[in-house]
Design a protein around this motif. Sequence first.
Motif, PDB file in Angstrom:
ATOM      1  N   LYS A 172     -42.118-107.240 -32.614  1.00 31.38           N
ATOM      2  CA  LYS A 172     -41.329-106.081 -33.036  1.00 31.38           C
ATOM      3  C   LYS A 172     -42.070-104.794 -32.709  1.00 31.38           C
ATOM      4  N   MET A 173     -41.391-103.911 -31.940  1.00 31.41           N
ATOM      5  CA  MET A 173     -41.952-102.622 -31.547  1.00 31.41           C
ATOM      6  C   MET A 173     -40.977-101.512 -31.918  1.00 31.41           C
ATOM      7  N   ILE A 174     -41.514-100.388 -32.380  1.00 36.96           N
ATOM      8  CA  ILE A 174     -40.724 -99.206 -32.703  1.00 36.96           C
ATOM      9  C   ILE A 174     -41.278 -98.028 -31.910  1.00 36.96           C
ATOM     10  N   GLY A 175     -40.398 -97.301 -31.260  1.00 38.25           N
ATOM     11  CA  GLY A 175     -40.786 -96.095 -30.545  1.00 38.25           C
ATOM     12  C   GLY A 175     -40.085 -94.884 -31.134  1.00 38.25           C
ATOM     13  N   LEU A 176     -40.799 -93.804 -31.307  1.00 37.72           N
ATOM     14  CA  LEU A 176     -40.254 -92.554 -31.827  1.00 37.72           C
ATOM     15  C   LEU A 176     -40.532 -91.437 -30.837  1.00 37.72           C
ATOM     16  N   GLU A 177     -39.578 -90.520 -30.705  1.00 34.87           N
ATOM     17  CA  GLU A 177     -39.783 -89.362 -29.840  1.00 34.87           C
ATOM     18  C   GLU A 177     -38.944 -88.212 -30.358  1.00 34.87           C
ATOM     19  N   GLY A 178     -39.488 -87.016 -30.246  1.00 31.96           N
ATOM     20  CA  GLY A 178     -38.752 -85.831 -30.652  1.00 31.96           C
ATOM     21  C   GLY A 178     -39.308 -84.599 -29.987  1.00 31.96           C
ATOM     22  N   ALA A 179     -38.492 -83.567 -29.913  1.00 34.63           N
ATOM     23  CA  ALA A 179     -38.921 -82.286 -29.352  1.00 34.63           C
ATOM     24  C   ALA A 179     -38.040 -81.188 -29.950  1.00 34.63           C
ATOM     25  N   TYR A 180     -38.612 -79.981 -30.047  1.00 37.33           N
ATOM     26  CA  TYR A 180     -37.863 -78.852 -30.603  1.00 37.33           C
ATOM     27  C   TYR A 180     -38.318 -77.567 -29.919  1.00 37.33           C
ATOM     28  N   GLU A 181     -37.334 -76.779 -29.476  1.00 42.92           N
ATOM     29  CA  GLU A 181     -37.620 -75.497 -28.847  1.00 42.92           C
ATOM     30  C   GLU A 181     -37.638 -74.421 -29.936  1.00 42.92           C
ATOM     31  N   LYS A 218     -50.710-102.897 -16.816  1.00 40.47           N
ATOM     32  CA  LYS A 218     -49.542-103.630 -16.350  1.00 40.47           C
ATOM     33  C   LYS A 218     -48.337-103.193 -17.180  1.00 40.47           C
ATOM     34  N   VAL A 219     -47.166-103.124 -16.555  1.00 40.23           N
ATOM     35  CA  VAL A 219     -45.935-102.748 -17.245  1.00 40.23           C
ATOM     36  C   VAL A 219     -45.161-104.016 -17.597  1.00 40.23           C
ATOM     37  N   LEU A 220     -44.672-104.088 -18.845  1.00 40.73           N
ATOM     38  CA  LEU A 220     -43.913-105.233 -19.337  1.00 40.73           C
ATOM     39  C   LEU A 220     -42.560-104.747 -19.828  1.00 40.73           C
ATOM     40  N   VAL A 221     -41.504-105.464 -19.472  1.00 39.80           N
ATOM     41  CA  VAL A 221     -40.153-105.147 -19.927  1.00 39.80           C
ATOM     42  C   VAL A 221     -39.660-106.327 -20.759  1.00 39.80           C
ATOM     43  N   PHE A 277     -44.110 -94.161 -20.325  1.00 41.95           N
ATOM     44  CA  PHE A 277     -43.176 -94.925 -21.155  1.00 41.95           C
ATOM     45  C   PHE A 277     -43.429 -94.765 -22.651  1.00 41.95           C
ATOM     46  N   ALA A 278     -44.122 -93.704 -23.049  1.00 44.51           N
ATOM     47  CA  ALA A 278     -44.346 -93.443 -24.468  1.00 44.51           C
ATOM     48  C   ALA A 278     -43.011 -93.265 -25.179  1.00 44.51           C
ATOM     49  N   GLY A 279     -42.853 -93.937 -26.321  1.00 46.91           N
ATOM     50  CA  GLY A 279     -41.617 -93.828 -27.084  1.00 46.91           C
ATOM     51  C   GLY A 279     -40.532 -94.784 -26.679  1.00 46.91           C
ATOM     52  N   GLU A 280     -40.766 -95.600 -25.627  1.00 40.30           N
ATOM     53  CA  GLU A 280     -39.770 -96.577 -25.162  1.00 40.30           C
ATOM     54  C   GLU A 280     -40.159 -97.949 -25.706  1.00 40.30           C
ATOM     55  N   SER A 281     -39.459 -98.431 -26.713  1.00 37.53           N
ATOM     56  CA  SER A 281     -39.887 -99.658 -27.386  1.00 37.53           C
ATOM     57  C   SER A 281     -39.730-100.907 -26.540  1.00 37.53           C
ATOM     58  N   GLU A 282     -38.755-100.938 -25.609  1.00 36.66           N
ATOM     59  CA  GLU A 282     -38.530-102.134 -24.809  1.00 36.66           C
ATOM     60  C   GLU A 282     -39.501-102.255 -23.644  1.00 36.66           C
ATOM     61  N   ILE A 283     -40.249-101.174 -23.369  1.00 32.68           N
ATOM     62  CA  ILE A 283     -41.203-101.163 -22.259  1.00 32.68           C
ATOM     63  C   ILE A 283     -42.594-100.966 -22.841  1.00 32.68           C
ATOM     64  N   THR A 284     -43.472-101.930 -22.634  1.00 27.89           N
ATOM     65  CA  THR A 284     -44.843-101.824 -23.114  1.00 27.89           C
ATOM     66  C   THR A 284     -45.789-101.867 -21.919  1.00 27.89           C
ATOM     67  N   VAL A 285     -46.949-101.252 -22.094  1.00 27.15           N
ATOM     68  CA  VAL A 285     -47.936-101.176 -21.025  1.00 27.15           C
ATOM     69  C   VAL A 285     -49.279-101.626 -21.585  1.00 27.15           C
ATOM     70  N   SER A 286     -49.977-102.474 -20.844  1.00 23.42           N
ATOM     71  CA  SER A 286     -51.288-102.923 -21.275  1.00 23.42           C
ATOM     72  C   SER A 286     -52.276-101.768 -21.222  1.00 23.42           C
ATOM     73  N   GLY A 287     -53.433-101.952 -21.872  1.00 21.06           N
ATOM     74  CA  GLY A 287     -54.324-100.827 -22.107  1.00 21.06           C
ATOM     75  C   GLY A 287     -55.484-100.705 -21.142  1.00 21.06           C
ATOM     76  N   GLY A 288     -56.407 -99.812 -21.528  1.00 20.99           N
ATOM     77  CA  GLY A 288     -57.596 -99.573 -20.737  1.00 20.99           C
ATOM     78  C   GLY A 288     -57.406 -98.542 -19.655  1.00 20.99           C
TER      79      GLY A 288
END
Length: 647
Positions: free
Chosen positions: A543-552, A81-84, A64-75
């Motif tokens: 407040k969470m911000i997620g960024l994602e990008g890719a380029y071929e 745990k997944v949080l929506v 879920f990297a880059g998905e701001s509405e979905i956070t995951v606890s660490g370790g």
Amino acid sequence: MKLSSTACLMAWAATFAATTAMAQTIELDPIRVEAEQAQEALGNTEVSQEEIEARNPSTVADVFAGESEITVSGGAAIAQKVLVHGIEESLLAVTIDGARQNKSAFHHTGNVLIDPALLKRVEVSSGIAPADAGPGALAGTIAYETKDARDLLEPGDTFGGLATTSYGSNGNDFRRGLTLFGGVGGYEWLLSGTKTSGNDYKDGDGNVVQGTEADVTAVSGKFAYTTDTGKRFEFSAEQVKDTGRRAMQAGPGGLFFARPDFAGVVGRPSVYREALSRRRSFTFNYTDEADDGGFSPDVQLTWNEQYIEAGGAVGTNDSLSGKVENEFQLGMGTLTAGVDFFHDTATGEGALNTGSPEEKLSNLGLYAQMRQDLNSRVSLSYGARVDSQRLTLADGQTFSDTGVSVNAQADVILSSSLTMNIGAAYSWGGYELSEASLINLGGAWTYGTPKASTSTSARIGLRWDQGPWAVTGALFYTKVRDVNDVLTAARTLSDLTTRGFDGSVGYYGDRGFVRMNLTYADVELSNVAIGSTAYYAGRPVGKMIGLEGAYEVSPQWRVGGTAEIALTNNDTAGVGGMTALPGYEVVNLYAAFTPRQNENVEVRLDVRNLFDETYAARGSDGIGNPTRIVALNESGRTIALIASLKF
């Protein structure tokens, strides 16, 4: 509970439509409300196979990297745990290949242990869940789908394989995996295994975070047969376990209890011993892939088990579940209707669990969901389900209740580039089992009165598409009433609310894309900001911000990355002794190379936490409680080299 006449009428009407649908089948174009763009604005996020491959996940947090509405606890994986929108996944309906999953047996460990090696895609609905998503969808759904042999076989081949190995510098993590698959004459098979091992990682300040070593083993198999007429029979089995050394502190009875979600507990010295988290599942599916819009039911039967052995906390949650459903093509759209059930058991198995520490919960559900295009501008999705439950507590008491859930969503085209989305739902979640490892801990429990939980959700948003640009924005609201405290026998009740805003801006070109997601989630428990130890409920997100990008860059080279930015959350300051939650910025980059001479080989370089940020993930347990808990920092900079070969 008493059911309103309107709710009963909606449920009856939907069921009646299902039983009469066979006589009115017709071929239809795909329903627009099910399109990816409409789903995103309605709060339904899909993490596609392409996105999963780009993120190269080794744990569910990476998925879920880059998905701001979905956070995951660490370790380590055992703790995640997944949080929506800040609501924990135990209040969502979670499935793997359509099979219902239950929760963990201990609150300091994650709910659904997953190895993402074979993930094909993940669909997440926040708040509003369709009736055919299954029971217990109080705050939405998470649906994981894994790959079959036919997803991996090249055209004309009858055998193949995929071998992957990777090394990460921080913690000396070593991950290796092998998947073999084949198919001939309608028969298919797939066998897969992965192993991840390593040492404790260091945080951004260079300090070793003890109890975080990687030690995950996953094995799975799928076997299927498809007849000439399209009838498919499939059996799958899977086991994932985490067996690393974890932090433990003294607890009741002089025993040590693992808390892998903390770096430590203030005033309690830690020891480090092996803990076990294990998930096992066996699933049978029957589907008719030559569905002509008539009666060709999908049938599923599954058994899964969550076992925790975390020092003195030992328990098992197991579940037998199934469904029979059919999709009818009607003149006015597509109707999915069926019946489902589950029988869950929670059993305490530790040295301190006395008497008969077992609870049981059974559910029978009837549901129907309609999806249709009213015209070229308006598409609808609406449905209802009725669930009847029976709960048996460890002292022999039984409770029964029945409830109705209804939902409705609309996608309305306002202009050639602007679309409005709106939806609302009332969900009956029913009862909840107590935490297995704590039932009758130290003596027979004297129970309070359990109560069925319900929820109300609403969402409204706009989507703007113009050429390569896409912009979305939506307001959301979910309130879960009568959340039972399942950590004690008292069954204390609380109301849980999340409200806020989702937004995204994306540019999608021929050779790449860049996207920014923004989520503000104000999460409250009993009308005050939620704390970071509200187990089986939620966590303070802000407040969470997620960024994602890719380029071929070329057919051989691909580059990209993700970022997670958490802004300071002041809502928790002064609530239950908590402090404000500090912000952080984490950037991950990658470069992947495929040789021109051999397209089945890929070599990839990942740099995770590029700027060596020292931080505890926003969804983690215990953050903001410095007088009670030592927060678990995430890994500092990691350089990882990954090589994969498909043959």
